[in-house]
Design an enzyme around this catalytic site. Structure first.
Site, mmCIF file in Angstrom:
data_model
loop_
_atom_site.group_PDB
_atom_site.id
_atom_site.type_symbol
_atom_site.label_atom_id
_atom_site.label_comp_id
_atom_site.label_asym_id
_atom_site.label_seq_id
_atom_site.Cartn_x
_atom_site.Cartn_y
_atom_site.Cartn_z
ATOM 1 N N LYS A 66 0.738 -1.136 -0.025
ATOM 2 C CA LYS A 66 0.091 -0.022 0.033
ATOM 3 C C LYS A 66 1.084 1.120 0.054
ATOM 4 O O LYS A 66 0.548 2.020 -0.637
ATOM 5 C CB LYS A 66 -0.827 0.131 1.235
ATOM 6 C CG LYS A 66 -2.013 -1.192 1.160
ATOM 7 C CD LYS A 66 -3.104 -1.097 2.272
ATOM 8 C CE LYS A 66 -2.161 -1.234 3.755
ATOM 9 N NZ LYS A 66 -1.700 -2.764 3.859
ATOM 10 N N THR A 67 1.863 1.390 0.716
ATOM 11 C CA THR A 67 2.789 2.433 0.987
ATOM 12 C C THR A 67 3.596 2.484 -0.441
ATOM 13 O O THR A 67 3.658 3.503 -1.159
ATOM 14 C CB THR A 67 3.617 2.312 2.216
ATOM 15 O OG1 THR A 67 3.147 2.221 3.529
ATOM 16 C CG2 THR A 67 4.802 3.382 2.198
ATOM 17 N N ASP A 111 -1.322 6.472 6.407
ATOM 18 C CA ASP A 111 -1.371 5.198 6.578
ATOM 19 C C ASP A 111 -2.210 4.886 7.856
ATOM 20 O O ASP A 111 -2.262 5.917 8.857
ATOM 21 C CB ASP A 111 0.179 4.692 6.967
ATOM 22 C CG ASP A 111 0.232 3.245 6.951
ATOM 23 O OD1 ASP A 111 -0.614 2.455 6.334
ATOM 24 O OD2 ASP A 111 1.352 2.490 7.136
ATOM 25 N N THR A 160 -5.577 -1.271 7.053
ATOM 26 C CA THR A 160 -5.758 -3.043 7.145
ATOM 27 C C THR A 160 -7.130 -3.227 7.329
ATOM 28 O O THR A 160 -7.324 -4.694 7.570
ATOM 29 C CB THR A 160 -4.613 -3.328 8.056
ATOM 30 O OG1 THR A 160 -4.752 -2.567 9.348
ATOM 31 C CG2 THR A 160 -3.229 -2.995 7.690
ATOM 32 N N ARG A 219 6.452 -8.121 1.892
ATOM 33 C CA ARG A 219 7.535 -8.024 2.843
ATOM 34 C C ARG A 219 8.215 -9.030 3.535
ATOM 35 O O ARG A 219 9.332 -9.063 3.831
ATOM 36 C CB ARG A 219 6.642 -7.100 3.973
ATOM 37 C CG ARG A 219 7.424 -6.614 5.390
ATOM 38 C CD ARG A 219 6.813 -5.766 5.966
ATOM 39 N NE ARG A 219 6.665 -4.371 5.362
ATOM 40 C CZ ARG A 219 5.375 -3.669 5.843
ATOM 41 N NH1 ARG A 219 4.476 -4.057 6.426
ATOM 42 N NH2 ARG A 219 5.271 -2.568 5.096
#
Length: 354
Positions: A66-67, A111, A160, A219
């Site tokens: 997302k980032t 975020d 999230t 990640r």
């Protein structure tokens, strides 16, 4: 505290390491094909009109990109980027200071936007719709609202837990993208790309082995790659091959499915209780962890792989959990069927807690 090796939440090391391997453009971004296509249309049309695109909401589990996508949006638009987070915006004045400092066409990334304070969220409504904020000066009867213009901007919100967003907030986003977990083949591409950037020698078998143990999350894939690289440099030939990947992940207690020591402890605790049902708090005490760690770090992956089920009475171990730990499956276990040919009386995998 749980070992963060297979946690999708970013550690300080991850934040530094991810900067070098983040894709800079949509064409470099691996996976999420439908969201990429939709974003490309949104951005290309905005560039042709010469105006900022609609506000963008990206939802999905931690570690899916997302980032990275927010940074790509700014890069594709050739615009400035401001980054902040919902928990950091405690007062409406904090948000007003950020909004009034934006230049025309800038991208503001927030975020965990669902964790933003309610007064700040209400201030954001008018900024998103009318590019204006009303700053209240003073208190009581003498308080005065001063309207301030905000330069046209694009808000990219990441969450999230999209279900925790209020209706008015969700309705103000013109584009909503849901990020899904990655296939092992897509994670293999992520690993090969990261290995090339980090100058890590890697074989096809090594990338496949790391990819299938990465819990569908880039990640985690990049984190495992760095740990296998360390093992290969110290105890191996320096090449991340199949043998090095298997040996390194055995050292770090990451098994064939991507489960770590805490995941297996959760399943073992359930099985010792006859398979469940067991309440979250009791389960957390049994494994020596905080309930939120069990619920946010372990449980989503165990649910997705069908090793754990949530029922109205608590968590239960499925037939897959018994098999994964090498134990015989008792009759009537979720997902195990009924030897007599009837259906199990236990709730099924998708029976959620109220």
């Amino acid at each position: 505290m749980t070992d963060p090796l297979v946690s999708a939440y970013a550690s300080a090391e991850d934040s530094a390491a991810e900067q070098s391997v983040r894709p800079r453009r949509l064409a470099e971004f691996v996976g999420q094909h439908r969201v990429r296509e939709q974003l490309d249309l949104l951005l290309q049309s905005a560039l042709r009109r010469g105006s900022p695109p609609d506000h963008i909401l990206l939802s999905g589990s931690p570690g899916l990109g997302k980032t990275t996508l927010a940074m790509i949006v700014a890069a594709e638009l050739g615009a400035g980027l401001r980054l902040t987070s919902g928990p950091a915006i405690e007062r409406a004045g904090d948000l007003a200071a950020v909004l009034t400092s934006l230049s025309q066409g800038d991208v503001l990334f927030i975020d965990e936007i669902h964790r933003m304070a309610r007064p700040a969220e209400e201030l954001l409504y008018s900024a998103m719709e009318d590019f204006r904020v009303d700053v209240v000066v003073g208190k009581g009867p003498g308080a005065t609202a001063i309207p301030l213009d905000v330069e046209p901007f694009t808000l990219v919100g990441a969450t999230t837990r999209s279900g925790l967003l209020t209706g008015p907030m969700r309705d103000r986003f013109g584009f909503v993208g849901q990020l899904d977990f990655y296939d092992p083949e897509e994670l293999e591409q992520v690993i090969v790309r990261s290995a090339r950037i980090l100058d890590v020698p890697i074989t096809d078998e090594g990338s496949v082995e790391i990819g299938r143990r990465s819990r569908g999350t880039p990640r985690i894939a990049n984190r495992l790659l760095r740990r296998v690289r360390d093992y290969a440099e110290v105890r191996g030939t320096g090449v991340v091959d199949l043998a090095a990947a298997r040996a390194a992940l055995a050292v770090y207690d990451v098994d064939e499915l991507g489960l770590d020591k805490l995941d297996r402890a959760v399943l073992t605790a359930l099985i010792r209780a006859g398979g469940g049902p067991v309440g979250l708090s009791t389960l957390a005490v049994a494994v020596g962890e905080q309930p939120d760690t069990v619920e946010e770090v372990c449980e989503p992956f165990l649910l997705r792989t069908g090793l754990l089920a949530r029922t109205p009475r608590g968590r239960v171990a499925t037939a897959g959990a018994w098999r994964h730990l090498g134990l015989p499956v008792p009759a009537g276990t979720v997902g195990g069927g009924n030897p007599a040919g009837g259906s199990s009386q236990m709730p099924d995998l998708f029976s959620l807690e109220p």
